[in-house]
Design a protein around this motif. Sequence first.
Motif, PDB file in Angstrom:
ATOM      1  N   ASN A  41      44.177  38.660  38.224  1.00 53.79           N
ATOM      2  CA  ASN A  41      44.276  38.593  36.766  1.00 53.79           C
ATOM      3  C   ASN A  41      43.519  37.399  36.198  1.00 53.79           C
ATOM      4  N   ASN A  42      42.956  36.599  37.054  1.00 50.93           N
ATOM      5  CA  ASN A  42      42.248  35.401  36.600  1.00 50.93           C
ATOM      6  C   ASN A  42      40.936  35.287  37.361  1.00 50.93           C
ATOM      7  N   THR A  43      40.055  36.251  37.154  1.00 56.29           N
ATOM      8  CA  THR A  43      38.809  36.302  37.899  1.00 56.29           C
ATOM      9  C   THR A  43      37.618  36.033  36.994  1.00 56.29           C
ATOM     10  N   PHE A  44      36.522  35.617  37.602  1.00 51.98           N
ATOM     11  CA  PHE A  44      35.283  35.376  36.866  1.00 51.98           C
ATOM     12  C   PHE A  44      34.465  36.662  36.833  1.00 51.98           C
ATOM     13  N   ALA A  45      33.933  36.962  35.672  1.00 57.69           N
ATOM     14  CA  ALA A  45      33.209  38.216  35.489  1.00 57.69           C
ATOM     15  C   ALA A  45      31.837  38.204  36.153  1.00 57.69           C
ATOM     16  N   ASP A  46      31.310  37.027  36.468  1.00 59.58           N
ATOM     17  CA  ASP A  46      29.944  36.947  36.991  1.00 59.58           C
ATOM     18  C   ASP A  46      29.890  36.710  38.497  1.00 59.58           C
ATOM     19  N   LEU A  47      30.984  37.010  39.214  1.00 60.77           N
ATOM     20  CA  LEU A  47      30.967  36.876  40.669  1.00 60.77           C
ATOM     21  C   LEU A  47      30.780  38.213  41.379  1.00 60.77           C
ATOM     22  N   ASP A  48      30.665  39.291  40.624  1.00 59.66           N
ATOM     23  CA  ASP A  48      30.369  40.574  41.256  1.00 59.66           C
ATOM     24  C   ASP A  48      29.002  40.479  41.939  1.00 59.66           C
ATOM     25  N   GLY A  49      28.946  40.912  43.185  1.00 59.66           N
ATOM     26  CA  GLY A  49      27.716  40.795  43.947  1.00 59.66           C
ATOM     27  C   GLY A  49      27.614  39.495  44.718  1.00 59.66           C
ATOM     28  N   PHE A  50      28.573  38.608  44.527  1.00 56.68           N
ATOM     29  CA  PHE A  50      28.617  37.332  45.260  1.00 56.68           C
ATOM     30  C   PHE A  50      29.803  37.366  46.222  1.00 56.68           C
ATOM     31  N   ASP A  51      29.896  38.460  46.999  1.00 55.52           N
ATOM     32  CA  ASP A  51      31.061  38.651  47.849  1.00 55.52           C
ATOM     33  C   ASP A  51      31.251  37.515  48.846  1.00 55.52           C
ATOM     34  N   CYS A  52      30.167  36.949  49.331  1.00 55.73           N
ATOM     35  CA  CYS A  52      30.245  35.848  50.287  1.00 55.73           C
ATOM     36  C   CYS A  52      30.936  34.633  49.690  1.00 55.73           C
ATOM     37  N   ALA A  53      30.733  34.407  48.399  1.00 59.63           N
ATOM     38  CA  ALA A  53      31.217  33.189  47.763  1.00 59.63           C
ATOM     39  C   ALA A  53      32.550  33.347  47.049  1.00 59.63           C
ATOM     40  N   LYS A  54      33.016  34.582  46.832  1.00 52.68           N
ATOM     41  CA  LYS A  54      34.204  34.791  46.002  1.00 52.68           C
ATOM     42  C   LYS A  54      35.418  34.029  46.507  1.00 52.68           C
TER      43      LYS A  54
END
Length: 220
Positions: A41-54
Amino acid sequence: TNSYNCDNDKSGGSGSKSGTSSGSGGVGTGDVFVESGYNNNNTFADLDGFDCAKDAVYALKARGIVNGVSQKLFEPQRSITREEFVKMLVVSLNLNTNANAAFDDVKADMWYTPYIGAAIKNNLTNGISDTLFGIGTQISRQDCAVFIYRALKDKLNIGESQLLFDDSSDIADYAKDAVQCLTNNGIIMGDNNKFMPNGNASRAEVCVMLYRLIDRGYIK
């Protein structure tokens, strides 16, 4: 490409978007570290595609080492400055920040001043000259490695293997031991067998490095 990728996962970004130092650089204090990851419920919208860093980003956010640039944005590809990285490293190490830094570009009342003072006191870094720390200067991948190596070399497995990156000759002499040590310990990895030592480190890449140090027990 991402020089701190996970098993050749290139989703971490290149850090090629230039950024400027502003505010606290997204670094601050907050909650305790949680091993289980993050709250959906508290995620950043611009981390999609950054699976390694999430996982790294959310774990460090929970520990108070990093924040987003806003409630919904992290800007994972933005290059990080020397003072931003110093604050992240000092907070990660829980160093005492009651210290001064005698550089012309480090003003007494700035957010980064006590963290630079702590880094200097603990011999993690020097300035870019006798009088300048390098405020606003983007930090390179090899310098990130050097700062971490100086902080943790007594805990890391130094090893004796040679640097085998295709661009090992581009690594500065002062950084070779640091890059080798962090590579041996799985803290940094090459992409397509290149380290890109002079490339600017991104926010996502730095989070992955610090997360690995915590995950492997080098930082408590």
